[in-house]
Design a protein around this motif. Structure first.
Motif, short mmCIF file in Angstrom:
data_model
loop_
_atom_site.label_atom_id
_atom_site.label_comp_id
_atom_site.label_asym_id
_atom_site.label_seq_id
_atom_site.Cartn_x
_atom_site.Cartn_y
_atom_site.Cartn_z
N LEU A 103 -19.50 -16.53 -0.82
CA LEU A 103 -19.18 -17.42 -0.03
C LEU A 103 -19.38 -18.27 -1.60
O LEU A 103 -19.86 -18.42 -2.32
CB LEU A 103 -20.31 -17.50 0.63
CG LEU A 103 -20.29 -16.76 2.11
CD1 LEU A 103 -22.15 -17.11 2.39
CD2 LEU A 103 -19.46 -17.23 2.92
N GLU A 104 -18.35 -19.74 -0.94
CA GLU A 104 -18.12 -20.62 -1.66
C GLU A 104 -18.59 -21.85 -0.99
O GLU A 104 -17.96 -21.81 0.49
CB GLU A 104 -16.82 -20.74 -1.97
CG GLU A 104 -16.41 -19.56 -3.12
CD GLU A 104 -14.97 -19.95 -3.95
OE1 GLU A 104 -14.30 -20.49 -3.48
OE2 GLU A 104 -14.43 -18.91 -4.28
N THR A 105 -19.09 -23.31 -1.53
CA THR A 105 -19.33 -24.54 -0.55
C THR A 105 -18.89 -24.84 -1.18
O THR A 105 -19.12 -25.24 -2.20
CB THR A 105 -21.42 -24.38 -0.94
OG1 THR A 105 -22.04 -24.23 -2.01
CG2 THR A 105 -21.51 -23.19 -0.02
N LYS A 106 -18.84 -26.62 -0.38
CA LYS A 106 -18.62 -27.86 -0.96
C LYS A 106 -19.17 -28.41 -1.90
O LYS A 106 -19.41 -29.31 -2.37
CB LYS A 106 -18.28 -28.54 0.10
CG LYS A 106 -17.37 -28.14 1.02
CD LYS A 106 -16.00 -27.91 0.94
CE LYS A 106 -15.65 -27.30 1.70
NZ LYS A 106 -13.46 -26.72 1.25
N GLY A 107 -20.67 -27.66 -1.52
CA GLY A 107 -21.48 -28.43 -3.43
C GLY A 107 -22.76 -27.73 -2.68
O GLY A 107 -23.21 -26.73 -1.94
N PRO A 108 -23.95 -28.16 -3.38
CA PRO A 108 -25.09 -27.43 -3.51
C PRO A 108 -25.90 -27.49 -1.78
O PRO A 108 -25.25 -27.85 -1.25
CB PRO A 108 -26.12 -28.12 -4.10
CG PRO A 108 -25.40 -28.71 -5.05
CD PRO A 108 -24.21 -29.20 -4.26
N ILE A 109 -26.36 -26.02 -1.68
CA ILE A 109 -27.24 -26.18 -0.22
C ILE A 109 -28.05 -25.53 -0.08
O ILE A 109 -29.15 -24.70 -0.99
CB ILE A 109 -26.09 -25.48 0.85
CG1 ILE A 109 -26.08 -23.85 0.14
CG2 ILE A 109 -24.41 -25.98 0.79
CD1 ILE A 109 -25.39 -22.38 1.29
#
Length: 306
Positions: A103-109
Motif C-alpha cells: 500500500l502507498e499513501t499520500k502521507g503519514p497515516i
C-alpha cells in the motif's frame, strides 16, 4: 469530502460490521463525515447482522477515485482492496492480520494492527471512554463481529481481550452469548440460495505457495452436511472459478463450528499433496477431515505446502 470506510473484497461479518462501527465513531465522535461501504456482497451471517439490528444494506463499490479519502479495516492487503487503492487517500488502517505491504499513501497515516481475533475489538479499545457512547445497534454489530471472528471463542485466534470486550457488550445489552451465537451460526449455515461459484468466493483469500496460486475458501457452518452434499458440483466449479480468478487451485475447507474440525474437499492429486504435506492427512477419498482446524489465518494458511 466524505471518508469511505471499507474492509476486504469478500465481506464477512467483521468486514461488514467494522465499517459501520468506525463510520459511526468518525461521524459522531470525531466530527468527520464518513460512510461505510462494501467491496462485494456480504455473506449470510453479515446480512443477518444488518437485518437483525436494523441497518440498511450498505452500498457496494467497485473501485475508489483518485484522492478519495478512505479508511481501510480488517485487511492491509492490496490484493483484497480496490484496484485504485494506491491512488486514493488512505488515511487510516485498522487490522488484525499480518502486515503484507504494497500500500502507498499520500502521507503519514494512522495504522493500528494488533494480534487479536477481531478488528472490532481493536476499535473498542481505540475509542476509549467514547465506546460508552455507542448506540445499541452499533454495540450489537461490535458483539456480532467478535463472536463471528472467534467462532464464539472456539477459534485459536481468540484472545482474552476479545472475550472481555464481547462479555462486556453482551452484559450491557442483556444478550445471552450462547443463544445469540446460535442465531448467528444458523444464519451463516444457510447457503441454499448461493451458487457453487458464489460459495467458493464467499469467504476466500488468494495465497501463493512456492509459485502455486491458491484461492483458499472457508465455509463456517453448524450444518456441514448441507455443504458436503454439494461436493461433486463444488469440485466441478473449482475448475471454472480457478480459471476465472487466475489461480491454480481452489481449496475449500468446510469448518464444522460445533465439532471444531474442517473437511477439505480433495478433487485432484495437487490437493491430495497439500493435505499430506500441510496437515499430515492421508486423503484416500475426495474429502479429508482435519480435527481441530477452524482458523484459516492461524491454522490453514501458515501450514500450506505443495
Amino acid at each position: 469530502m466524505t471518508t469511505l470506510v471499507f474492509g476486504h473484497k469478500s465481506p464477512d461479518t467483521d468486514s461488514t460490521g467494522s465499517p459501520l462501527i468506525w463510520s459511526w465513531y468518525l461521524n459522531e465522535v470525531k466530527g468527520t463525515p464518513a460512510k461505510p461501504v462494501l467491496l462485494g456482497q456480504p455473506n449470510t451471517e453479515a446480512a443477518f447482522m444488518l437485518d437483525r439490528w436494523g441497518f440498511d444494506m450498505l452500498e457496494i463499490i467497485e473501485d475508489v477515485a483518485d484522492d478519495q479519502a478512505c479508511v481501510v479495516v480488517d485487511t492491509n492487503n492490496p490484493a483484497e482492496l480496490p484496484a485504485n487503492i494506491n491512488g486514493a487517500d488512505v488515511q487510516q488502517i485498522i487490522d488484525h492480520h499480518k502486515l503484507v505491504g504494497g500500500l502507498e499513501t499520500k502521507g503519514p497515516i494512522d495504522i493500528t494492527i494488533r494480534p487479536v481475533a477481531c478488528t472490532a475489538t481493536i476499535m473498542f479499545d481505540l475509542m476509549g471512554d467514547d465506546a460508552a457512547k455507542m448506540p445499541e445497534n452499533i454495540k450489537c454489530a461490535m458483539l456480532t463481529c467478535i463472536l463471528s471472528d472467534t467462532l464464539e471463542f472456539r477459534s485459536p485466534t481468540t484472545t482474552e481481550r476479545d472475550r472481555e470486550v464481547a462479555t462486556h457488550l453482551a452484559t450491557e445489552l442483556g444478550i445471552s452469548i450462547p443463544d445469540y451465537a446460535a442465531e448467528m451460526f444458523a444464519a451463516k449455515s444457510d447457503v441454499s440460495s448461493f451458487s457453487d461459484a458464489e460459495l467458493l468466493r464467499m469467504d476466500s483469500k488468494e495465497y501463493e505457495v512456492d509459485g502455486t496460486k491458491f484461492r483458499v475458501s472457508v465455509l463456517e457452518t453448524t450444518s456441514p452436511a448441507t455443504v458436503l452434499d454439494r461436493k461433486a458440483s463444488l469440485m466441478d466449479s473449482m475448475v471454472t472459478v480457478a480459471a476465472e480468478d487466475g489461480v491454480d487451485q481452489v481449496l475449500l475447507f468446510v469448518v464444522d463450528i460445533l465439532n471444531e474440525e474442517a473437511t477439505l474437499l480433495v478433487p485432484n492429486d495437487l490437493v491430495k499433496t497439500v493435505a499430506s504435506k500441510s496437515f499430515a492427512a492421508d486423503a484416500a477419498g475426495d474429502t479429508v477431515v482435519l480435527p481441530g482446524v477452524v482458523s484459516r489465518k492461524k491454522q490453514i494458511i501458515p501450514n500450506l505446502k505443495v
